[in-house]
Motif scaffolding. Structure first.
Motif, short mmCIF file in Angstrom:
data_model
loop_
_atom_site.label_atom_id
_atom_site.label_comp_id
_atom_site.label_asym_id
_atom_site.label_seq_id
_atom_site.Cartn_x
_atom_site.Cartn_y
_atom_site.Cartn_z
N VAL A 114 -28.73 -23.40 7.25
CA VAL A 114 -28.66 -22.99 5.67
C VAL A 114 -30.30 -23.64 4.99
CG1 VAL A 114 -28.18 -23.18 3.22
CG2 VAL A 114 -26.51 -23.02 5.20
N GLY A 115 -30.92 -24.11 5.67
CA GLY A 115 -32.54 -25.27 5.52
C GLY A 115 -32.67 -25.75 6.91
N GLN A 116 -33.60 -26.49 5.97
CA GLN A 116 -34.79 -27.09 6.94
C GLN A 116 -33.56 -28.10 7.70
OE1 GLN A 116 -37.89 -28.47 5.32
NE2 GLN A 116 -38.97 -28.79 7.16
N VAL A 117 -32.32 -28.83 6.88
CA VAL A 117 -31.14 -30.38 7.40
C VAL A 117 -30.06 -29.42 6.81
CG1 VAL A 117 -33.16 -31.63 7.46
CG2 VAL A 117 -32.19 -30.94 5.02
N THR A 118 -30.01 -28.17 6.21
CA THR A 118 -28.71 -28.62 5.94
C THR A 118 -27.40 -26.73 7.31
OG1 THR A 118 -29.56 -28.28 3.66
CG2 THR A 118 -27.10 -27.30 3.71
N TYR A 119 -26.88 -27.21 7.19
CA TYR A 119 -25.95 -26.55 8.55
C TYR A 119 -24.52 -26.24 7.06
CZ TYR A 119 -29.07 -27.52 11.32
OH TYR A 119 -30.20 -27.32 12.21
N GLU A 120 -24.18 -24.73 8.04
CA GLU A 120 -22.55 -24.23 7.48
C GLU A 120 -22.00 -24.43 8.62
OE1 GLU A 120 -20.32 -20.17 5.50
OE2 GLU A 120 -22.71 -20.16 6.67
N LEU A 121 -20.59 -25.25 8.09
CA LEU A 121 -19.86 -25.90 9.10
C LEU A 121 -18.28 -24.84 9.52
CD1 LEU A 121 -20.29 -29.51 9.56
CD2 LEU A 121 -21.23 -28.08 10.51
N ASP A 122 -18.28 -24.76 10.56
CA ASP A 122 -16.79 -23.80 10.35
C ASP A 122 -15.71 -24.77 10.52
OD1 ASP A 122 -14.44 -22.22 11.46
OD2 ASP A 122 -15.36 -21.86 13.68
N LEU A 123 -15.63 -25.15 9.58
CA LEU A 123 -13.76 -25.81 9.47
C LEU A 123 -12.91 -25.02 9.64
CD1 LEU A 123 -15.26 -27.75 5.58
CD2 LEU A 123 -15.78 -28.35 8.09
N PRO A 124 -11.67 -26.32 9.97
CA PRO A 124 -10.08 -25.81 9.85
C PRO A 124 -9.92 -25.00 8.93
CG PRO A 124 -10.49 -27.74 10.48
CD PRO A 124 -11.84 -27.53 10.22
N ARG A 133 -16.28 -27.03 1.05
CA ARG A 133 -17.67 -26.15 0.39
C ARG A 133 -18.21 -26.89 2.24
NH1 ARG A 133 -23.61 -26.29 -1.42
NH2 ARG A 133 -23.33 -24.59 -1.26
N PRO A 134 -18.24 -25.77 2.96
CA PRO A 134 -18.72 -26.04 4.41
C PRO A 134 -20.14 -26.22 4.46
CG PRO A 134 -18.17 -23.99 3.67
CD PRO A 134 -18.06 -24.15 2.42
N ILE A 135 -20.84 -26.10 3.63
CA ILE A 135 -22.39 -26.60 3.28
C ILE A 135 -22.32 -27.99 4.05
CG2 ILE A 135 -24.23 -26.02 3.02
CD1 ILE A 135 -23.28 -23.31 2.18
N PHE A 136 -23.27 -28.70 4.48
CA PHE A 136 -23.48 -30.71 4.57
C PHE A 136 -24.66 -30.34 4.87
CE2 PHE A 136 -18.90 -29.68 5.16
CZ PHE A 136 -18.11 -30.66 4.93
N HIS A 137 -25.33 -31.73 4.44
CA HIS A 137 -26.65 -31.81 4.40
C HIS A 137 -26.86 -33.56 6.30
CE1 HIS A 137 -30.65 -34.51 3.96
NE2 HIS A 137 -30.58 -33.41 2.86
N VAL A 138 -27.24 -32.60 6.95
CA VAL A 138 -27.52 -33.21 8.18
C VAL A 138 -27.07 -35.13 7.88
CG1 VAL A 138 -28.00 -33.40 10.77
CG2 VAL A 138 -27.48 -31.91 9.46
#
Length: 117
Positions: free
Chosen positions: A4-14, A21-26
């Motif tokens: 999503v961003g430089q250090v942000t990812y959207e995860l595929d959660l169960p 919210r599925p977006i996390f800062h690494v």
């Protein structure tokens, strides 16, 4: 799933975590090594409508008066089968548990009162 961003990812959660919210800062992500002794069954946790749970005050273990004349106490709490100790401010405890502080009680700086403070 995607960056999503430089250090942000959207995860595929169960699907059972769909309320998160599925977006996390690494840097916030850590490797999880499963420890079965630390697993709390979700069915045993009763969540009330405002998404809170009840902690029961077990005992006030210790009282300390700082140089600034503010008092704090070490308090033992229980939530289901878990016990934990926290430091709580006397004013906060008075507002949440007024029955522990009779109106006639004076602040003591040497030893706890009969209520623990």
């Amino acid at each position: 799933m995607r960056r999503v961003g430089q250090v942000t990812y959207e995860l595929d959660l169960p699907s059972d975590l769909e309320s998160i919210r599925p977006i996390f800062h690494v840097p916030m992500l850590h490797k999880c090594i499963r420890d079965p002794s630390r697993v709390v069954p979700v069915d045993d946790v009763l969540i009330t409508e405002p998404l809170s749970y009840e902690e029961v005050l077990i005992a006030i273990l210790y009282r300390q008066v700082h140089r600034s004349r503010t008092s704090i106490g070490k308090v033992l709490w229980r939530n289901k089968n878990v016990e934990e100790m926290t430091w709580e401010g006397e004013e906060d405890m008075k507002s949440r548990h007024p029955h522990l502080f009779p109106a006639s009680e004076q602040i003591q700086t040497t030893a706890p009162s009969s209520s623990g403070w």
